[in-house]
Design a protein around this motif. Structure first.
Motif, PDB file in Angstrom:
ATOM      1  N   ASN A 158       4.942   6.234  -5.607  1.00  0.00           N
ATOM      2  CA  ASN A 158       4.290   5.927  -4.345  1.00  0.00           C
ATOM      3  C   ASN A 158       4.374   4.343  -3.967  1.00  0.00           C
ATOM      4  O   ASN A 158       4.786   4.082  -2.716  1.00  0.00           O
ATOM      5  CB  ASN A 158       2.729   6.204  -4.370  1.00  0.00           C
ATOM      6  N   ALA A 159       4.235   3.271  -4.975  1.00  0.00           N
ATOM      7  CA  ALA A 159       4.149   2.202  -4.677  1.00  0.00           C
ATOM      8  C   ALA A 159       5.724   1.764  -4.096  1.00  0.00           C
ATOM      9  O   ALA A 159       5.966   1.033  -3.168  1.00  0.00           O
ATOM     10  CB  ALA A 159       3.915   1.292  -5.775  1.00  0.00           C
ATOM     11  N   ARG A 160       6.802   2.423  -5.065  1.00  0.00           N
ATOM     12  CA  ARG A 160       8.205   2.308  -4.636  1.00  0.00           C
ATOM     13  C   ARG A 160       8.677   2.758  -3.350  1.00  0.00           C
ATOM     14  O   ARG A 160       9.504   2.198  -2.556  1.00  0.00           O
ATOM     15  CB  ARG A 160       8.990   2.626  -5.791  1.00  0.00           C
ATOM     16  N   VAL A 161       8.076   3.798  -2.730  1.00  0.00           N
ATOM     17  CA  VAL A 161       8.311   4.425  -1.520  1.00  0.00           C
ATOM     18  C   VAL A 161       7.582   3.276  -0.407  1.00  0.00           C
ATOM     19  O   VAL A 161       8.254   2.973   0.418  1.00  0.00           O
ATOM     20  CB  VAL A 161       7.457   5.555  -1.297  1.00  0.00           C
ATOM     21  N   LEU A 162       6.509   2.759  -0.676  1.00  0.00           N
ATOM     22  CA  LEU A 162       5.690   1.839   0.223  1.00  0.00           C
ATOM     23  C   LEU A 162       6.431   0.340   0.314  1.00  0.00           C
ATOM     24  O   LEU A 162       6.760  -0.179   1.477  1.00  0.00           O
ATOM     25  CB  LEU A 162       4.369   1.595  -0.370  1.00  0.00           C
ATOM     26  N   ALA A 163       7.048  -0.135  -1.019  1.00  0.00           N
ATOM     27  CA  ALA A 163       7.633  -1.214  -0.800  1.00  0.00           C
ATOM     28  C   ALA A 163       9.008  -1.180  -0.172  1.00  0.00           C
ATOM     29  O   ALA A 163       9.443  -1.963   0.557  1.00  0.00           O
ATOM     30  CB  ALA A 163       8.057  -1.775  -2.200  1.00  0.00           C
ATOM     31  N   ALA A 164       9.633  -0.112  -0.435  1.00  0.00           N
ATOM     32  CA  ALA A 164      10.926   0.354   0.317  1.00  0.00           C
ATOM     33  C   ALA A 164      10.858   0.678   1.657  1.00  0.00           C
ATOM     34  O   ALA A 164      11.718   0.179   2.482  1.00  0.00           O
ATOM     35  CB  ALA A 164      11.566   1.628  -0.353  1.00  0.00           C
ATOM     36  N   ALA A 165       9.517   0.889   2.143  1.00  0.00           N
ATOM     37  CA  ALA A 165       9.249   0.873   3.633  1.00  0.00           C
ATOM     38  C   ALA A 165       8.910  -0.560   4.274  1.00  0.00           C
ATOM     39  O   ALA A 165       8.698  -0.668   5.329  1.00  0.00           O
ATOM     40  CB  ALA A 165       8.018   1.776   3.921  1.00  0.00           C
ATOM     41  N   GLY A 166       9.007  -1.301   3.597  1.00  0.00           N
ATOM     42  CA  GLY A 166       8.795  -2.890   4.124  1.00  0.00           C
ATOM     43  C   GLY A 166       7.197  -3.466   3.750  1.00  0.00           C
ATOM     44  O   GLY A 166       7.002  -4.452   4.497  1.00  0.00           O
ATOM     45  N   LEU A 167       6.702  -2.725   3.257  1.00  0.00           N
ATOM     46  CA  LEU A 167       5.111  -3.000   2.929  1.00  0.00           C
ATOM     47  C   LEU A 167       4.979  -3.934   1.688  1.00  0.00           C
ATOM     48  O   LEU A 167       5.569  -3.818   0.734  1.00  0.00           O
ATOM     49  CB  LEU A 167       4.090  -1.979   3.017  1.00  0.00           C
ATOM     50  N   ASP A 168       4.057  -4.894   1.925  1.00  0.00           N
ATOM     51  CA  ASP A 168       3.630  -5.777   0.827  1.00  0.00           C
ATOM     52  C   ASP A 168       2.912  -5.084  -0.108  1.00  0.00           C
ATOM     53  O   ASP A 168       1.842  -4.694   0.248  1.00  0.00           O
ATOM     54  CB  ASP A 168       2.930  -7.102   1.365  1.00  0.00           C
ATOM     55  N   THR A 169       3.230  -4.636  -1.245  1.00  0.00           N
ATOM     56  CA  THR A 169       2.780  -3.406  -2.085  1.00  0.00           C
ATOM     57  C   THR A 169       2.235  -4.010  -3.216  1.00  0.00           C
ATOM     58  O   THR A 169       2.868  -4.590  -4.254  1.00  0.00           O
ATOM     59  CB  THR A 169       3.854  -2.257  -2.326  1.00  0.00           C
ATOM     60  N   GLU A 170       1.012  -3.525  -3.743  1.00  0.00           N
ATOM     61  CA  GLU A 170       0.430  -3.566  -5.185  1.00  0.00           C
ATOM     62  C   GLU A 170       0.212  -2.262  -5.645  1.00  0.00           C
ATOM     63  O   GLU A 170       0.144  -1.487  -4.990  1.00  0.00           O
ATOM     64  CB  GLU A 170      -0.734  -4.250  -4.784  1.00  0.00           C
ATOM     65  N   ALA A 171       0.466  -2.278  -6.631  1.00  0.00           N
ATOM     66  CA  ALA A 171      -0.099  -0.902  -7.561  1.00  0.00           C
ATOM     67  C   ALA A 171      -0.908  -1.411  -8.595  1.00  0.00           C
ATOM     68  O   ALA A 171      -0.575  -2.465  -9.596  1.00  0.00           O
ATOM     69  CB  ALA A 171       1.507  -0.559  -8.180  1.00  0.00           C
ATOM     70  N   TRP A 172      -1.973  -0.657  -8.965  1.00  0.00           N
ATOM     71  CA  TRP A 172      -3.232  -0.528  -9.694  1.00  0.00           C
ATOM     72  C   TRP A 172      -3.000   0.552 -10.717  1.00  0.00           C
ATOM     73  O   TRP A 172      -3.081   1.454 -10.256  1.00  0.00           O
ATOM     74  CB  TRP A 172      -4.279  -0.954  -9.310  1.00  0.00           C
ATOM     75  N   ASP A 173      -3.008   0.209 -12.263  1.00  0.00           N
ATOM     76  CA  ASP A 173      -3.424   1.431 -13.095  1.00  0.00           C
ATOM     77  C   ASP A 173      -4.101   0.901 -14.325  1.00  0.00           C
ATOM     78  O   ASP A 173      -4.048  -0.139 -14.639  1.00  0.00           O
ATOM     79  CB  ASP A 173      -2.147   2.064 -13.384  1.00  0.00           C
ATOM     80  N   VAL A 174      -4.749   1.742 -14.897  1.00  0.00           N
ATOM     81  CA  VAL A 174      -5.682   1.233 -16.019  1.00  0.00           C
ATOM     82  C   VAL A 174      -4.747   0.959 -17.055  1.00  0.00           C
ATOM     83  O   VAL A 174      -5.178   0.535 -18.209  1.00  0.00           O
ATOM     84  CB  VAL A 174      -6.612   2.571 -16.249  1.00  0.00           C
ATOM     85  N   SER A 175      -3.564   1.763 -17.319  1.00  0.00           N
ATOM     86  CA  SER A 175      -2.610   1.483 -18.468  1.00  0.00           C
ATOM     87  C   SER A 175      -1.550   0.398 -18.419  1.00  0.00           C
ATOM     88  O   SER A 175      -0.650   0.384 -17.331  1.00  0.00           O
ATOM     89  CB  SER A 175      -1.663   2.716 -18.522  1.00  0.00           C
ATOM     90  N   PRO A 176      -1.607  -0.726 -19.195  1.00  0.00           N
ATOM     91  CA  PRO A 176      -0.828  -1.508 -19.231  1.00  0.00           C
ATOM     92  C   PRO A 176       0.688  -1.303 -19.571  1.00  0.00           C
ATOM     93  O   PRO A 176       1.531  -1.746 -19.088  1.00  0.00           O
ATOM     94  CB  PRO A 176      -1.215  -2.737 -20.240  1.00  0.00           C
ATOM     95  N   VAL A 177       0.633  -0.015 -20.055  1.00  0.00           N
ATOM     96  CA  VAL A 177       2.035   0.605 -20.488  1.00  0.00           C
ATOM     97  C   VAL A 177       2.620   1.037 -19.237  1.00  0.00           C
ATOM     98  O   VAL A 177       3.748   0.812 -19.153  1.00  0.00           O
ATOM     99  CB  VAL A 177       1.811   1.647 -21.630  1.00  0.00           C
ATOM    100  N   ALA A 178       1.964   1.772 -18.496  1.00  0.00           N
ATOM    101  CA  ALA A 178       2.306   2.406 -17.172  1.00  0.00           C
ATOM    102  C   ALA A 178       2.690   0.936 -16.395  1.00  0.00           C
ATOM    103  O   ALA A 178       4.098   1.176 -15.564  1.00  0.00           O
ATOM    104  CB  ALA A 178       1.342   3.169 -16.605  1.00  0.00           C
ATOM    105  N   ILE A 179       1.990   0.051 -16.436  1.00  0.00           N
ATOM    106  CA  ILE A 179       2.512  -1.052 -15.321  1.00  0.00           C
ATOM    107  C   ILE A 179       3.741  -1.713 -15.819  1.00  0.00           C
ATOM    108  O   ILE A 179       4.518  -2.104 -15.118  1.00  0.00           O
ATOM    109  CB  ILE A 179       1.229  -1.982 -15.344  1.00  0.00           C
ATOM    110  N   GLY A 180       3.807  -1.918 -17.101  1.00  0.00           N
ATOM    111  CA  GLY A 180       5.116  -2.583 -17.502  1.00  0.00           C
ATOM    112  C   GLY A 180       6.400  -1.757 -17.416  1.00  0.00           C
ATOM    113  O   GLY A 180       7.301  -2.248 -16.905  1.00  0.00           O
ATOM    114  N   ARG A 181       6.079  -0.416 -17.389  1.00  0.00           N
ATOM    115  CA  ARG A 181       7.323   0.453 -16.845  1.00  0.00           C
ATOM    116  C   ARG A 181       7.585   0.614 -15.497  1.00  0.00           C
ATOM    117  O   ARG A 181       8.890   0.261 -15.018  1.00  0.00           O
ATOM    118  CB  ARG A 181       7.125   1.912 -17.513  1.00  0.00           C
ATOM    119  N   LEU A 182       6.478   0.430 -14.624  1.00  0.00           N
ATOM    120  CA  LEU A 182       6.751   0.183 -13.305  1.00  0.00           C
ATOM    121  C   LEU A 182       7.316  -1.163 -12.914  1.00  0.00           C
ATOM    122  O   LEU A 182       8.134  -1.214 -12.060  1.00  0.00           O
ATOM    123  CB  LEU A 182       5.290   0.360 -12.604  1.00  0.00           C
TER     124      LEU A 182
END
Length: 190
Positions: free
Chosen positions: A49-73
């Protein structure tokens, strides 16, 4: 030592959860997004969803409890040329600040205690896109407390104007449609 949510999700993401799709509630309603603004993909996982929001031109943040997921994102966003600020944090300990986002998307994460903070985090005119499992779903978490009751989101977010809601429950042909999943869009009054 007890296993934490972070530990469980890190293990799942290390195990190779495949790239995720953005939620249907967002992709079917991209026309509602503002031309610019600040967006948050909460409990983002791999940030579809963050990638869709960023592609739409929004200043996008993405939060998750998993540092592994954040690294992959972060790697996915870099490969796609998208600017996303991805942060590992405990969403219950650090909810978004009041009036800090124009768009918030939450998909397949449900915590009742967080709902008031999400509504408060929207700026005037801001939109909350929410999609998650209902208690009638055979999929998702086994704990029914982490699933929506019938028509729960519209009543749980009374300060937001309902822009869209879909919860088919058991109406019609159970082999067709989005069964066991509710989609919601609410807007903070301007």
């Amino acid at each position: 030592m007890p296993v934490t949510d972070r530990d469980r999700w890190d293990a799942r993401y290390r195990g190779g959860i495949p790239q995720q799709r953005p939620c249907a509630t967002l992709t079917a309603h991209l026309h509602l997004l503002p031309a610019r603004g600040r967006a948050l993909d909460l409990a983002c996982g791999l940030g579809a969803n963050a990638r869709v929001l960023a592609a739409a031109g929004l200043d996008t943040e993405a939060w998750d409890v998993s540092p592994v997921a954040i690294g992959r994102l972060q790697a996915l966003a870099a490969a796609e040329g998208l600017r996303i600020t991805a942060t590992a944090c405990d969403l219950l300990e650090t909810p978004p600040a009041p009036q800090s986002f124009d768009v918030i998307v939450v998909a397949y994460f449900f915590e009742r205690a967080l709902l008031p903070a999400l509504a408060a985090a929207l700026r005037p005119g801001g939109l909350l896109f929410y999609e998650t499992f209902t208690q009638r779903s055979a999929h998702g978490p086994s704990n029914p407390d982490w699933k929506l009751a019938d028509n729960e989101l519209p009543s749980a977010l009374p300060g937001l104007r309902l822009r869209y809601y879909r919860d088919e429950q058991d109406a019609g042909d159970p082999a067709l449609g989005l069964r066991g999943i509710a989609g919601y869009i609410g807007q903070r009054p301007a």
